[in-house]
Write an enzyme that holds these catalytic residues in place. Structure first.
Site, PDB file in Angstrom:
ATOM      1  CG  ASP A 181     -29.495 -40.536  11.549  1.00 52.66           C
ATOM      2  OD1 ASP A 181     -29.976 -40.062  10.500  1.00 52.66           O
ATOM      3  OD2 ASP A 181     -30.209 -40.972  12.461  1.00 52.66           O
ATOM      4  CG  HIS A 182     -29.170 -40.940   5.214  1.00 51.40           C
ATOM      5  ND1 HIS A 182     -29.793 -42.056   5.672  1.00 51.40           N
ATOM      6  CD2 HIS A 182     -30.054 -40.345   4.382  1.00 51.40           C
ATOM      7  CE1 HIS A 182     -30.991 -42.145   5.148  1.00 51.40           C
ATOM      8  NE2 HIS A 182     -31.196 -41.119   4.348  1.00 51.40           N
ATOM      9  CG  HIS A 195     -33.347 -41.776   9.620  1.00 53.93           C
ATOM     10  ND1 HIS A 195     -31.980 -41.691   9.705  1.00 53.93           N
ATOM     11  CD2 HIS A 195     -33.605 -42.763   8.737  1.00 53.93           C
ATOM     12  CE1 HIS A 195     -31.442 -42.601   8.904  1.00 53.93           C
ATOM     13  NE2 HIS A 195     -32.412 -43.263   8.312  1.00 53.93           N
TER      14      HIS A 195
HETATM   15  O1  LIG Z   1     -32.182 -45.292   6.400  1.00 49.99           O
HETATM   16  C1  LIG Z   1     -33.138 -45.418   5.662  1.00 49.99           C
HETATM   17  O2  LIG Z   1     -33.614 -44.323   5.042  1.00 49.99           O
HETATM   18  C2  LIG Z   1     -34.405 -44.464   3.871  1.00 49.99           C
HETATM   19  C3  LIG Z   1     -35.069 -43.109   3.684  1.00 49.99           C
HETATM   20  O3  LIG Z   1     -34.062 -42.154   3.471  1.00 49.99           O
HETATM   21  P1  LIG Z   1     -34.371 -40.841   2.623  1.00 49.99           P
HETATM   22  O4  LIG Z   1     -33.111 -40.065   2.708  1.00 49.99           O
HETATM   23  O5  LIG Z   1     -34.712 -41.298   1.244  1.00 49.99           O
HETATM   24  O6  LIG Z   1     -35.526 -40.186   3.279  1.00 49.99           O
HETATM   25  C4  LIG Z   1     -35.425 -45.564   3.993  1.00 49.99           C
HETATM   26  O7  LIG Z   1     -36.069 -45.757   2.749  1.00 49.99           O
HETATM   27  C5  LIG Z   1     -34.732 -46.837   4.385  1.00 49.99           C
HETATM   28  O8  LIG Z   1     -35.703 -47.849   4.588  1.00 49.99           O
HETATM   29  C6  LIG Z   1     -33.925 -46.648   5.642  1.00 49.99           C
HETATM   30  O9  LIG Z   1     -33.116 -47.788   5.860  1.00 49.99           O
END
Ligand SMILES: O=C1O[C@H](COP(=O)(O)O)[C@@H](O)[C@H](O)[C@H]1O
Ligand SMILES: NC(=O)C1=CN([C@@H]2O[C@H](COP(=O)(O)OP(=O)(O)OC[C@H]3O[C@@H](n4cnc5c(N)ncnc54)[C@H](OP(=O)(O)O)[C@@H]3O)[C@@H](O)[C@H]2O)C=CC1
Length: 579
Positions: free
Chosen positions: A272-273, A335
């Site tokens: 989960d980045h 997230h």
């Molecule tokens: O996992 C995802 O995250 C992005 C948003 O990530 P961020 O680090 O740029 O806040 C999201 O745009 C994407 O739809 C989703 O799959």
């Protein structure tokens, strides 16, 4: 400063544009950190000293198979990034092979390869390291090397490239192509690990990264298992799994079962980045590294909490995925639930993987269930229509390429969570996320109660402690102060800490998470039961909404803050923060 998000996928960029590079950062921290790194006890594999010789690159090959595995410690560190220097205080990983399934995909090109390159270039990947890209296309090693270097030159996530670095990195790259449903491709991956063994000090450590469509997670896990590539007799073996992990509770459980059929939970790293973002980790630092916040962190002082992840982007050509997922699966289940859990959890007994994950699970379990019948009173969904953003007209969701006519996919969700435990009884957590909102901003705001009695004619406002996750990373505290003059007039003022005060570019979350996985540190990776509980929380929403037309869609214009009904969720005395 954060990097601008790239608007187009790496795949669609035909001509490598001159990349925007992270700026070099000279820092006084540098010398201190180098010294600290050298003094650290228990360092298994110290990062190379700045002047350590880098083994000569192998001669040009006539055949990809004749290539020798050359231990590569990465080029010298010039201390450009003090955060990287801080990371060096930890152990360096043992020699290992990173096997990226889906190495030709969008994520690999835009994020993974740049993240690995950055770690390697800064000497953080230990004394010997190589990468095997795996994809369904047939390619020679040379073709993959060209492909990967092109991705590095094109991606905005790539660090400043030092002279000669790309050429040395190129020699770490290998490729195997084939059909993932058979054994052949896995056999060839096995041969790659055998080949690397000598250069890797006799070990066959491997990190398998599944950067492929979710339908292939189980297929690849099984394939690796069939060939015994999960066996840790000759070196550690770990499996990194991209999101989404399942498409509902049932499929997530089935996937967990299938994965556990082959892998022990201790070998599994679900990405989960958001957990790799510095500012998300800073939540724990602020809460547990200071004595002034935690005593207030409860129903006695907190009125409510707002968690916002607003995106200005639309679909970015990902209709195939997004039409199936929608905002609940794409952002809320993973997230936002992680941000909620870190904000609401109890103090862990230690800062280790199990202690933190135990606390996250406890608070996820304490969330008041949201069966289908409650959804209407605690959740609002939305889909954007045409509108304008930054002064330019943008199409509605249903007008985006490859979106089904009359699509019912939600692109916005707001949700009120109630937590049935002693700390949070009566304190709602409001979560919202959506695409095509007016700006990109992620924030956690802890909104405190008003003082019990106002002594001031102007009244008193609520104090707010806000964690700006991105952009303009930092933490601010809003409170009231007397305005100058004879009257006792109060006005809200802000004390602001900005991350750029540290004078360094923040690490890509993928760098941090990849390094952690190589080190065997699962703290920032959701455990099986966390994923399960997060799915349980959102299941009612999926049951109520999936495939059911929302007559009012589209119900917010692109470039606005979402449907009006989201305001009603907060009741008369609270409102969403204007960000
Ligand atoms: O996992 C995802 O995250 C992005 C948003 O990530 P961020 O680090 O740029 O806040 C999201 O745009 C994407 O739809 C989703 O799959
Ligand atoms: N892209 C992103 O920004 C993000 C992606 N993710 C997740 O990361 C993973 C990878 O995403 P992304 O890179 O965008 O996906 P892509 O569709 O770009 O493909 C990834 C890789 O899988 C291969 N592949 C696709 N379909 C098949 C198939 N049927 N059989 C064999 N190989 C196949 C592709 O090969 P080929 O090149 O030949 O098509 C490519 O190598 C997904 O799980 C996604 O949900 C998570 C967060 C963000």
């Amino acid at each position: 400063m954060t990097k601008e998000k790239k608007a187009t996928s790496a795949k669609s960029a035909a001509v490598p544009a001159e990349p925007v590079r992270k700026p070099s950062t000279a820092s006084t921290l540098r010398a201190v950190e180098r010294r600290t790194a050298q003094q650290d006890d228990g360092v298994a594999q110290p990062a190379p000293a700045p002047d350590s010789p880098v083994p000569a690159a192998p001669k040009k090959r006539t055949s990809p198979r004749s290539r020798q595995r050359v231990p590569h410690a990465g080029p010298e560190d010039d201390g450009r990034n003090p955060f990287r220097a801080l990371m060096r205080r930890r152990r360096a990983p043992e020699p290992a092979t990173l096997v990226i399934f889906g190495a030709t995909g969008d994520l690999a090109q835009r994020k993974l390869l740049p993240a690995v390159f950055g770690l390697w270039q800064d000497g953080l990947l230990g004394s010997a390291f190589n990468i095997v890209g795996v994809g369904r296309q047939e390619m020679t090693d040379e073709q993959f090397q060209d492909f990967a270097l092109n991705a590095l030159k094109t991606s905005k996530e790539t660090d400043e490239i030092k002279e000669g670095s790309l050429e040395k990195f190129r020699d770490l790259l290998y490729y195997e192509g084939g059909d993932f449903s058979g054994d052949d491709v896995f056999r060839r991956v096995q041969v790659e690990l055998d080949r690397a063994q000598t250069a890797h000090g006799g070990r066959k450590n491997a990190l398998f990264y599944l950067s492929v469509p979710p339908s292939l997670f189980e297929v690849i896990s099984d394939g690796l298992g069939r060939l015994g590539l999960n066996d840790q007799a000759e070196g550690w073996r770990r499996l990194v799994i991209e999101k989404p992990f399942g498409r509902d509770l049932e499929s997530a459980r089935a996937l967990n079962d299938a994965i556990h059929h082959v892998w022990d939970e201790s070998q599994v790293y679900r990405i989960d980045h958001y957990l790799g973002k510095e500012t998300v980790q800073n939540l724990m630092a602020i809460r547990f590294g200071n004595s002034i916040f935690e005593p207030l962190w409860n129903r006695g002082y907190v009125d409510h909490v707002q968690i916002t992840a607003a995106e200005d982007l639309g679909l970015e050509g990902r209709a195939g995925y997004y039409e199936e997922a929608g905002v609940v699966r794409d952002m809320l289940q993973n997230h936002l639930m992680q941000l909620f859990a870190l904000t609401a959890m109890e103090t862990p007994a230690a800062l280790d993987a199990d202690a933190i994950r135990d606390e996250k699970v406890k608070v996820l379990r304490a969330v008041k269930p949201i069966p289908r019948g409650r959804v209407r009173s605690v959740a609002v969904r939305g889909q954007y229509g045409p509108g304008s953003l930054y002064g330019e007209a943008v199409p509605g969701y249903r007008e985006e390429p490859n979106v089904k006519e009359g699509s019912t996919t939600p692109t916005y969700v707001a949700l009120k969570l109630e937590v049935d435990n002693w700390r949070w009884e009566g304190v709602p957590f409001y979560l919202r996320t959506g695409k095509r909102l007016p700006k990109k901003v992620t924030e956690i705001a802890v909104v405190f109660k008003r003082p019990p009695l106002s002594l001031f004619p102007s009244g008193v406002e609520r104090n707010v402690l806000a964690f700006r996750i991105q952009p303009d990373e930092g933490v601010s505290l809003k409170f009231s102060s007397k305005t100058p003059g004879q009257e006792m007039d109060l006005r809200e003022v802000v004390m602001d800490f900005r991350y750029d005060a540290f004078g360094a570019q923040l690490e890509s979350p993928y760098s941090r998470l990849l390094l952690d996985a190589m080190l065997g540190d699962a703290t920032l990776f959701p455990r099986e039961d966390e994923v399960d509980h997060a799915w349980q929380i959102v299941s009612g929403l999926l049951e109520a909404w999936d495939g059911r037309a929302a007559a009012e869609f589209p119900n917010y214009a692109a470039g606005t803050w979402g449907p009006d009904a989201a305001d009603d969720l907060m009741g008369p005395d609270r409102r969403w923060r204007r960000l």
